[in-house]
Design a protein around this motif. Structure first.
Motif, PDB file in Angstrom:
ATOM      1  N   ALA A 141       0.835  -1.204   0.000  1.00  0.00           N
ATOM      2  CA  ALA A 141       0.000   0.000   0.000  1.00  0.00           C
ATOM      3  C   ALA A 141       0.870   1.255   0.000  1.00  0.00           C
ATOM      4  O   ALA A 141       0.558   2.236  -0.686  1.00  0.00           O
ATOM      5  N   TRP A 142       1.956   1.238   0.756  1.00  0.00           N
ATOM      6  CA  TRP A 142       2.878   2.379   0.758  1.00  0.00           C
ATOM      7  C   TRP A 142       3.462   2.600  -0.634  1.00  0.00           C
ATOM      8  O   TRP A 142       3.629   3.738  -1.070  1.00  0.00           O
ATOM      9  N   ILE A 143       3.767   1.505  -1.325  1.00  0.00           N
ATOM     10  CA  ILE A 143       4.299   1.609  -2.687  1.00  0.00           C
ATOM     11  C   ILE A 143       3.264   2.240  -3.607  1.00  0.00           C
ATOM     12  O   ILE A 143       3.564   3.153  -4.390  1.00  0.00           O
ATOM     13  N   GLU A 144       2.036   1.786  -3.513  1.00  0.00           N
ATOM     14  CA  GLU A 144       0.957   2.312  -4.350  1.00  0.00           C
ATOM     15  C   GLU A 144       0.694   3.784  -4.067  1.00  0.00           C
ATOM     16  O   GLU A 144       0.329   4.547  -4.971  1.00  0.00           O
ATOM     17  N   GLN A 145       0.884   4.182  -2.811  1.00  0.00           N
ATOM     18  CA  GLN A 145       0.657   5.584  -2.433  1.00  0.00           C
ATOM     19  C   GLN A 145       1.868   6.462  -2.740  1.00  0.00           C
ATOM     20  O   GLN A 145       1.821   7.675  -2.527  1.00  0.00           O
ATOM     21  N   GLY A 146       2.947   5.867  -3.225  1.00  0.00           N
ATOM     22  CA  GLY A 146       4.147   6.639  -3.540  1.00  0.00           C
ATOM     23  C   GLY A 146       4.984   6.995  -2.324  1.00  0.00           C
ATOM     24  O   GLY A 146       5.852   7.869  -2.405  1.00  0.00           O
ATOM     25  N   LYS A 147       4.730   6.319  -1.205  1.00  0.00           N
ATOM     26  CA  LYS A 147       5.501   6.606   0.010  1.00  0.00           C
ATOM     27  C   LYS A 147       6.867   5.936   0.005  1.00  0.00           C
ATOM     28  O   LYS A 147       7.749   6.307   0.785  1.00  0.00           O
ATOM     29  N   MET A 148       7.016   4.939  -0.854  1.00  0.00           N
ATOM     30  CA  MET A 148       8.306   4.262  -0.989  1.00  0.00           C
ATOM     31  C   MET A 148       8.416   3.709  -2.401  1.00  0.00           C
ATOM     32  O   MET A 148       7.420   3.597  -3.116  1.00  0.00           O
ATOM     33  N   ASP A 149       9.635   3.386  -2.809  1.00  0.00           N
ATOM     34  CA  ASP A 149       9.859   2.859  -4.145  1.00  0.00           C
ATOM     35  C   ASP A 149       9.190   1.502  -4.315  1.00  0.00           C
ATOM     36  O   ASP A 149       8.871   0.815  -3.325  1.00  0.00           O
ATOM     37  N   PHE A 187      25.847   0.159  19.043  1.00  0.00           N
ATOM     38  CA  PHE A 187      24.444  -0.033  18.675  1.00  0.00           C
ATOM     39  C   PHE A 187      23.863   1.221  18.031  1.00  0.00           C
ATOM     40  O   PHE A 187      23.024   1.146  17.136  1.00  0.00           O
ATOM     41  N   LYS A 188      24.311   2.380  18.482  1.00  0.00           N
ATOM     42  CA  LYS A 188      23.854   3.625  17.873  1.00  0.00           C
ATOM     43  C   LYS A 188      24.357   3.710  16.431  1.00  0.00           C
ATOM     44  O   LYS A 188      23.615   4.108  15.518  1.00  0.00           O
ATOM     45  N   ALA A 189      25.615   3.317  16.220  1.00  0.00           N
ATOM     46  CA  ALA A 189      26.170   3.323  14.871  1.00  0.00           C
ATOM     47  C   ALA A 189      25.443   2.318  13.989  1.00  0.00           C
ATOM     48  O   ALA A 189      25.171   2.584  12.803  1.00  0.00           O
ATOM     49  N   ALA A 190      25.106   1.170  14.555  1.00  0.00           N
ATOM     50  CA  ALA A 190      24.364   0.154  13.809  1.00  0.00           C
ATOM     51  C   ALA A 190      22.992   0.691  13.414  1.00  0.00           C
ATOM     52  O   ALA A 190      22.541   0.527  12.266  1.00  0.00           O
ATOM     53  N   GLU A 191      22.333   1.329  14.365  1.00  0.00           N
ATOM     54  CA  GLU A 191      21.005   1.903  14.098  1.00  0.00           C
ATOM     55  C   GLU A 191      21.065   2.915  12.956  1.00  0.00           C
ATOM     56  O   GLU A 191      20.279   2.845  12.012  1.00  0.00           O
ATOM     57  N   GLN A 192      22.002   3.849  13.040  1.00  0.00           N
ATOM     58  CA  GLN A 192      22.104   4.888  12.018  1.00  0.00           C
ATOM     59  C   GLN A 192      22.438   4.299  10.647  1.00  0.00           C
ATOM     60  O   GLN A 192      21.897   4.733   9.625  1.00  0.00           O
ATOM     61  N   THR A 193      23.315   3.300  10.638  1.00  0.00           N
ATOM     62  CA  THR A 193      23.700   2.673   9.375  1.00  0.00           C
ATOM     63  C   THR A 193      22.536   1.915   8.750  1.00  0.00           C
ATOM     64  O   THR A 193      22.252   2.069   7.546  1.00  0.00           O
ATOM     65  N   LEU A 194      21.852   1.101   9.543  1.00  0.00           N
ATOM     66  CA  LEU A 194      20.738   0.308   9.019  1.00  0.00           C
ATOM     67  C   LEU A 194      19.597   1.203   8.543  1.00  0.00           C
ATOM     68  O   LEU A 194      19.006   0.964   7.475  1.00  0.00           O
ATOM     69  N   VAL A 195      19.284   2.223   9.321  1.00  0.00           N
ATOM     70  CA  VAL A 195      18.213   3.144   8.922  1.00  0.00           C
ATOM     71  C   VAL A 195      18.581   3.830   7.609  1.00  0.00           C
ATOM     72  O   VAL A 195      17.747   3.924   6.691  1.00  0.00           O
ATOM     73  N   HIS A 196      19.803   4.295   7.495  1.00  0.00           N
ATOM     74  CA  HIS A 196      20.242   4.995   6.283  1.00  0.00           C
ATOM     75  C   HIS A 196      20.162   4.069   5.063  1.00  0.00           C
ATOM     76  O   HIS A 196      19.598   4.441   4.029  1.00  0.00           O
ATOM     77  N   VAL A 197      20.735   2.872   5.184  1.00  0.00           N
ATOM     78  CA  VAL A 197      20.792   1.955   4.045  1.00  0.00           C
ATOM     79  C   VAL A 197      19.395   1.481   3.642  1.00  0.00           C
ATOM     80  O   VAL A 197      19.057   1.465   2.445  1.00  0.00           O
ATOM     81  N   ILE A 198      18.572   1.093   4.624  1.00  0.00           N
ATOM     82  CA  ILE A 198      17.249   0.546   4.299  1.00  0.00           C
ATOM     83  C   ILE A 198      16.328   1.619   3.750  1.00  0.00           C
ATOM     84  O   ILE A 198      15.635   1.404   2.743  1.00  0.00           O
ATOM     85  N   LEU A 199      16.314   2.806   4.381  1.00  0.00           N
ATOM     86  CA  LEU A 199      15.438   3.859   3.853  1.00  0.00           C
ATOM     87  C   LEU A 199      15.877   4.314   2.466  1.00  0.00           C
ATOM     88  O   LEU A 199      15.043   4.493   1.580  1.00  0.00           O
ATOM     89  N   LYS A 200      17.179   4.485   2.271  1.00  0.00           N
ATOM     90  CA  LYS A 200      17.661   4.921   0.964  1.00  0.00           C
ATOM     91  C   LYS A 200      17.363   3.863  -0.096  1.00  0.00           C
ATOM     92  O   LYS A 200      16.980   4.182  -1.233  1.00  0.00           O
ATOM     93  N   GLY A 201      17.495   2.576   0.271  1.00  0.00           N
ATOM     94  CA  GLY A 201      17.207   1.503  -0.664  1.00  0.00           C
ATOM     95  C   GLY A 201      15.738   1.446  -1.042  1.00  0.00           C
ATOM     96  O   GLY A 201      15.391   0.917  -2.113  1.00  0.00           O
ATOM     97  N   CYS A 202      14.884   1.974  -0.174  1.00  0.00           N
ATOM     98  CA  CYS A 202      13.439   1.990  -0.446  1.00  0.00           C
ATOM     99  C   CYS A 202      12.976   3.317  -1.021  1.00  0.00           C
ATOM    100  O   CYS A 202      11.773   3.535  -1.237  1.00  0.00           O
ATOM    101  N   GLY A 203      13.925   4.242  -1.234  1.00  0.00           N
ATOM    102  CA  GLY A 203      13.555   5.544  -1.785  1.00  0.00           C
ATOM    103  C   GLY A 203      12.770   6.407  -0.810  1.00  0.00           C
ATOM    104  O   GLY A 203      11.941   7.227  -1.221  1.00  0.00           O
ATOM    105  N   ILE A 204      13.045   6.220   0.471  1.00  0.00           N
ATOM    106  CA  ILE A 204      12.323   6.972   1.512  1.00  0.00           C
ATOM    107  C   ILE A 204      13.221   8.060   2.061  1.00  0.00           C
ATOM    108  O   ILE A 204      14.368   7.806   2.444  1.00  0.00           O
ATOM    109  N   THR A 205      12.696   9.279   2.107  1.00  0.00           N
ATOM    110  CA  THR A 205      13.436  10.386   2.703  1.00  0.00           C
ATOM    111  C   THR A 205      13.241  10.354   4.213  1.00  0.00           C
ATOM    112  O   THR A 205      12.092  10.337   4.679  1.00  0.00           O
ATOM    113  N   PRO A 206      14.310  10.302   5.000  1.00  0.00           N
ATOM    114  CA  PRO A 206      14.167  10.248   6.458  1.00  0.00           C
ATOM    115  C   PRO A 206      13.310  11.386   6.969  1.00  0.00           C
ATOM    116  O   PRO A 206      13.374  12.512   6.456  1.00  0.00           O
ATOM    117  N   SER A 207      12.519  11.105   7.976  1.00  0.00           N
ATOM    118  CA  SER A 207      11.633  12.120   8.554  1.00  0.00           C
ATOM    119  C   SER A 207      12.461  13.154   9.289  1.00  0.00           C
ATOM    120  O   SER A 207      13.399  12.799  10.009  1.00  0.00           O
TER     121      SER A 207
END
Length: 216
Positions: free
Chosen positions: A148-156, A196-216
């Motif tokens: 549904a997010w894809i259909e709404q254009g919220k992610m790639d 863990f903070k570095a892991a969080e920032q890295t995973l969020v960056h890679v996964i959101l960018k891979g999905c075409g999502i601009t971080p909030s």
């Protein structure tokens, strides 16, 4: 005794029951994580909990019942984080929050993750009822929100959103299931808060960018 008095008198008993069950499950997590289902014993769990063996049997009739309670406790904590997911949600908010929550589980409750992983690797003998049509329906519901997010254009347009969930699960749980390897790679006794903070920032960056999502 009036109904109101009966209700008041039952509250302390209910609270003690819940406290004891929580104490037993935490002790059981340590025992099962260290020795596996076959190597664990009710007596050892009782000793870890600081309770008589009879108290364990009062709440859990046998070792299998206690093991299932531990597994259910783990699954409920994990699943509830996605239970309320809806198409109206913003993935730029929801996905980072979910990644943070899963990483916090790995850091604060790594034993639980390792018990679950061992059960799955062993063929999920005690989770067969969990992995039923009901679970498939729950999982399909989460994937439907991604679509549904894809259909709404919220992610790639991700070809297979199922694998996006698998990716999040595997990367976040890796920090619990392979904690020894990570610690060795980082040359530390164990990963710390900064790791863990570095892991969080890295995973969020890679996964959101891979999905075409601009971080909030």
């Amino acid at each position: 005794m009036s109904d109101s008095n009966a209700a008041r008198s039952s509250k302390p008993a209910g609270r003690i029951r819940k406290q004891n069950q929580t104490l037993i499950i935490r002790a059981a997590e340590v025992e099962f994580a260290e020795k596996g289902f076959s190597g664990a014993s009710i007596q050892a769990i009782a000793s870890r909990a600081g309770l008589p063996k009879a108290n364990i049997h009062y709440y859990f009739k046998h070792k299998e019942g206690l093991y299932l309670a531990v597994l259910n406790h783990i699954i409920e904590k994990w699943d509830e984080t996605l239970d309320q997911l809806t198409p109206a949600d913003d993935p730029a908010v929801v996905l980072p929050a979910y990644i943070r929550r899963k990483l916090s589980f790995s850091r604060e409750d790594g034993l639980a993750s390792r018990i679950f992983a061992a059960e799955i690797i062993g063929g999920a003998q005690y989770l067969k009822n969990y992995f039923s049509d009901e679970y498939a329906a729950w999982f399909s519901g989460r994937v439907a929100v991604f679509r549904a997010w894809i259909e709404q254009g919220k992610m790639d347009s991700v070809l297979a959103p199922e694998h996006l969930l698998f990716m999040i699960w595997s990367t976040t749980q890796h920090y619990a299931d392979f904690a020894v390897q990570i610690a060795a790679a980082l040359d530390k006794a164990e990963p710390d808060e900064a790791d863990f903070k570095a892991a969080e920032q890295t995973l969020v960056h890679v996964i959101l960018k891979g999905c075409g999502i601009t971080p909030s």
